[in-house]
Scaffold this motif. Structure first.
Motif, PDB file in Angstrom:
ATOM      1  N   UNK A 216       0.817  -1.221   0.000  1.00 45.32           N
ATOM      2  CA  UNK A 216       0.000   0.000   0.000  1.00 45.32           C
ATOM      3  C   UNK A 216       0.847   1.266   0.000  1.00 45.32           C
ATOM      4  N   UNK A 217       0.368   2.256  -0.716  1.00 48.55           N
ATOM      5  CA  UNK A 217       0.925   3.603  -0.621  1.00 48.55           C
ATOM      6  C   UNK A 217       0.157   4.362   0.451  1.00 48.55           C
ATOM      7  N   UNK A 218       0.862   5.191   1.176  1.00 46.32           N
ATOM      8  CA  UNK A 218       0.233   6.009   2.212  1.00 46.32           C
ATOM      9  C   UNK A 218       0.630   7.462   1.998  1.00 46.32           C
ATOM     10  N   UNK A 219      -0.209   8.342   2.482  1.00 48.59           N
ATOM     11  CA  UNK A 219       0.113   9.765   2.482  1.00 48.59           C
ATOM     12  C   UNK A 219       0.850  10.059   3.777  1.00 48.59           C
ATOM     13  N   UNK A 220       2.037  10.634   3.686  1.00 50.00           N
ATOM     14  CA  UNK A 220       2.768  10.978   4.907  1.00 50.00           C
ATOM     15  C   UNK A 220       2.733  12.487   5.122  1.00 50.00           C
ATOM     16  N   UNK A 221       2.479  12.849   6.377  1.00 47.93           N
ATOM     17  CA  UNK A 221       2.409  14.260   6.763  1.00 47.93           C
ATOM     18  C   UNK A 221       3.117  14.420   8.095  1.00 47.93           C
ATOM     19  N   UNK A 222       3.494  15.648   8.403  1.00 44.90           N
ATOM     20  CA  UNK A 222       4.066  15.942   9.711  1.00 44.90           C
ATOM     21  C   UNK A 222       2.968  15.841  10.766  1.00 44.90           C
ATOM     22  N   UNK A 223       3.305  15.515  12.013  1.00 44.39           N
ATOM     23  CA  UNK A 223       2.292  15.390  13.067  1.00 44.39           C
ATOM     24  C   UNK A 223       1.473  16.653  13.278  1.00 44.39           C
ATOM     25  N   UNK A 224       2.001  17.815  12.885  1.00 43.51           N
ATOM     26  CA  UNK A 224       1.277  19.080  13.062  1.00 43.51           C
ATOM     27  C   UNK A 224       0.407  19.438  11.860  1.00 43.51           C
ATOM     28  N   UNK A 225       0.446  18.617  10.809  1.00 43.71           N
ATOM     29  CA  UNK A 225      -0.330  18.917   9.601  1.00 43.71           C
ATOM     30  C   UNK A 225      -1.813  18.671   9.870  1.00 43.71           C
ATOM     31  N   UNK A 226      -2.716  19.484   9.254  1.00 40.90           N
ATOM     32  CA  UNK A 226      -4.159  19.283   9.461  1.00 40.90           C
ATOM     33  C   UNK A 226      -4.637  17.880   9.119  1.00 40.90           C
ATOM     34  N   UNK A 227      -3.985  17.220   8.160  1.00 44.17           N
ATOM     35  CA  UNK A 227      -4.407  15.867   7.771  1.00 44.17           C
ATOM     36  C   UNK A 227      -3.999  14.802   8.796  1.00 44.17           C
ATOM     37  N   UNK A 228      -3.162  15.155   9.759  1.00 37.82           N
ATOM     38  CA  UNK A 228      -2.631  14.162  10.690  1.00 37.82           C
ATOM     39  C   UNK A 228      -3.727  13.470  11.489  1.00 37.82           C
ATOM     40  N   UNK A 229      -4.865  14.103  11.632  1.00 36.90           N
ATOM     41  CA  UNK A 229      -5.957  13.523  12.414  1.00 36.90           C
ATOM     42  C   UNK A 229      -6.888  12.658  11.576  1.00 36.90           C
ATOM     43  N   UNK A 230      -6.674  12.598  10.272  1.00 36.69           N
ATOM     44  CA  UNK A 230      -7.547  11.808   9.411  1.00 36.69           C
ATOM     45  C   UNK A 230      -7.259  10.320   9.559  1.00 36.69           C
ATOM     46  N   UNK A 231      -8.312   9.502   9.542  1.00 31.15           N
ATOM     47  CA  UNK A 231      -8.152   8.057   9.572  1.00 31.15           C
ATOM     48  C   UNK A 231      -7.866   7.521   8.177  1.00 31.15           C
ATOM     49  N   UNK A 232      -8.380   8.205   7.148  1.00 29.36           N
ATOM     50  CA  UNK A 232      -8.173   7.825   5.762  1.00 29.36           C
ATOM     51  C   UNK A 232      -8.174   9.080   4.904  1.00 29.36           C
ATOM     52  N   UNK A 233      -7.608   8.953   3.709  1.00 31.55           N
ATOM     53  CA  UNK A 233      -7.694  10.033   2.721  1.00 31.55           C
ATOM     54  C   UNK A 233      -8.364   9.479   1.473  1.00 31.55           C
ATOM     55  N   UNK A 234      -8.987  10.367   0.717  1.00 40.20           N
ATOM     56  CA  UNK A 234      -9.652   9.976  -0.524  1.00 40.20           C
ATOM     57  C   UNK A 234      -9.235  10.941  -1.624  1.00 40.20           C
ATOM     58  N   UNK A 235      -9.657  10.707  -2.860  1.00 38.43           N
ATOM     59  CA  UNK A 235      -9.245  11.591  -3.957  1.00 38.43           C
ATOM     60  C   UNK A 235      -9.567  13.060  -3.721  1.00 38.43           C
ATOM     61  N   UNK A 236     -10.641  13.328  -3.020  1.00 35.84           N
ATOM     62  CA  UNK A 236     -11.001  14.730  -2.775  1.00 35.84           C
ATOM     63  C   UNK A 236      -9.963  15.438  -1.911  1.00 35.84           C
ATOM     64  N   UNK A 237      -9.365  14.709  -0.973  1.00 39.44           N
ATOM     65  CA  UNK A 237      -8.343  15.329  -0.128  1.00 39.44           C
ATOM     66  C   UNK A 237      -7.119  15.744  -0.942  1.00 39.44           C
ATOM     67  N   UNK A 238      -6.770  14.936  -1.942  1.00 38.84           N
ATOM     68  CA  UNK A 238      -5.537  15.180  -2.689  1.00 38.84           C
ATOM     69  C   UNK A 238      -5.735  15.996  -3.955  1.00 38.84           C
ATOM     70  N   UNK A 239      -6.985  16.184  -4.361  1.00 36.83           N
ATOM     71  CA  UNK A 239      -7.245  16.865  -5.629  1.00 36.83           C
ATOM     72  C   UNK A 239      -6.566  18.228  -5.671  1.00 36.83           C
ATOM     73  N   UNK A 240      -5.728  18.407  -6.666  1.00 36.71           N
ATOM     74  CA  UNK A 240      -5.064  19.692  -6.881  1.00 36.71           C
ATOM     75  C   UNK A 240      -3.908  19.980  -5.944  1.00 36.71           C
ATOM     76  N   UNK A 241      -3.556  19.045  -5.067  1.00 36.60           N
ATOM     77  CA  UNK A 241      -2.457  19.290  -4.131  1.00 36.60           C
ATOM     78  C   UNK A 241      -1.111  19.176  -4.838  1.00 36.60           C
ATOM     79  N   UNK A 242      -0.092  19.698  -4.181  1.00 36.63           N
ATOM     80  CA  UNK A 242       1.280  19.534  -4.640  1.00 36.63           C
ATOM     81  C   UNK A 242       1.975  18.567  -3.695  1.00 36.63           C
TER      82      UNK A 242
END
Length: 301
Positions: free
Chosen positions: A159-185
């Motif tokens: 599996x691929x996972x999205x990695x973020x710093x512990x202080x990132x807003x996404x750090x509290x998410x249990x899962x991510x979906x295409x909407x979370x990543x749409x248009x991100x860098x």
């Protein structure tokens, strides 16, 4: 055809810079060293060595020839070892070689009667090139373009996972979906691993596919950048096990079926035993793993 014995003499001479020292190193007479160099110069129609009072110096043509000579001698040694079954060279793309393969290598080389094994870790494109050039016997890669004369088997679906710093807003998410990543860098790591192709399939609407803000060249560099708060990235889950355990990174899985990468084992087919993979391949696979032959017309994974 270039004579490998002459090339061996040239490489030794460029190392020792002395005809006598080269003769001693190769166990031949000094006039034989001179003869080898002269014949090589005659064949190439260029000068290769300039004799001096204290040492011999290479010409620019000799320095140009040197890397090719070394490669040819290494390939010759590889062929001899392969025929005698003395040595096995396994290549792996960086993520697999660093984070996943070492336990398998250790268990293989500690088994009775296992051959000597060398592990080569490099970028995915570099490992593919080494395999094609017969510098490797087996390769374990994140992406492989099918070629005639080679076979591949699926090893793992990682599996691929999205990695973020512990202080990132996404750090509290249990899962991510295409909407979370749409248009991100995303921070990019090693190129040529097939991650971009997975994202293209995951985002059928190309306008929503994440872009790459930086191309850092390795997962280790990516992890450090994410820890520093420079952005987020996608990596193999196994590449961040220690960081997640230590709390320095958060790894968020994808929703639904997830985003998985098929890791491949590839080897050159032995015409004498086309149905028999190298022993290390069997060691990695164990039993009951789906296999399929790859031909040039096949679609890459």
């Amino acid at each position: 055809m270039l004579n490998l014995v002459w090339l061996q003499t040239l490489v030794a001479l460029l190392q020792h810079r002395s005809f006598q020292a080269t003769a001693d190193r190769l166990g031949i007479a000094q006039p034989t060293v001179t003869q080898h160099i002269r014949k090589l110069e005659e064949q190439l129609q260029v000068g290769l060595i300039v004799r001096g009072r204290t040492c011999s110096q290479p010409t620019p043509e000799a320095l140009m020839l040197l890397p090719f000579a070394k490669s040819m001698l290494k390939l010759n040694d590889r062929a001899m070892r392969a025929i005698k079954g003395r040595n096995l060279r396994v290549g792996a793309s960086s993520n697999i070689g660093i984070y996943m393969l070492p336990p398998y290598v250790r268990s293989f080389i500690t088994a009775e009667q296992s051959p000597e094994l060398d592990l080569v870790i490099d970028s995915n494109p570099a490992i593919a090139e080494k395999l094609e050039n017969a510098e490797l016997d087996v390769a374990v890669m994140e992406w492989w373009k099918p070629l005639d004369g080679f076979q591949a088997r699926s090893w793992k679906r990682e599996p691929l996972v999205l990695i973020v710093a512990p202080t990132h807003p996404f750090a509290q998410l249990a899962q991510v979906n295409p909407e979370h990543l749409a248009g991100m860098e995303l921070i990019g790591g090693e190129s040529g691993t097939g991650t971009g192709r997975l994202l293209d399939r995951y985002f059928p609407d190309g306008s929503a596919t994440p872009g790459v803000s930086m191309q850092l060249g390795s997962t280790e560099a990516v992890k450090q950048a994410v820890k520093a708060g420079l952005g987020v990235s996608l990596v193999l889950a196994s590449a961040v096990t220690e960081e997640v355990r230590a709390g320095s990174l958060c790894a968020i899985p994808f929703s639904g079926a997830g985003l998985n990468k098929e890791l491949m084992i590839i080897w050159r087919v032995n015409p004498a035993r086309p149905e028999q993979p190298p022993g290390f391949v069997n060691h990695l696979l164990g039993a009951g793993v789906r296999s399929y032959a790859l031909a040039s017309a096949s679609h890459p994974p």
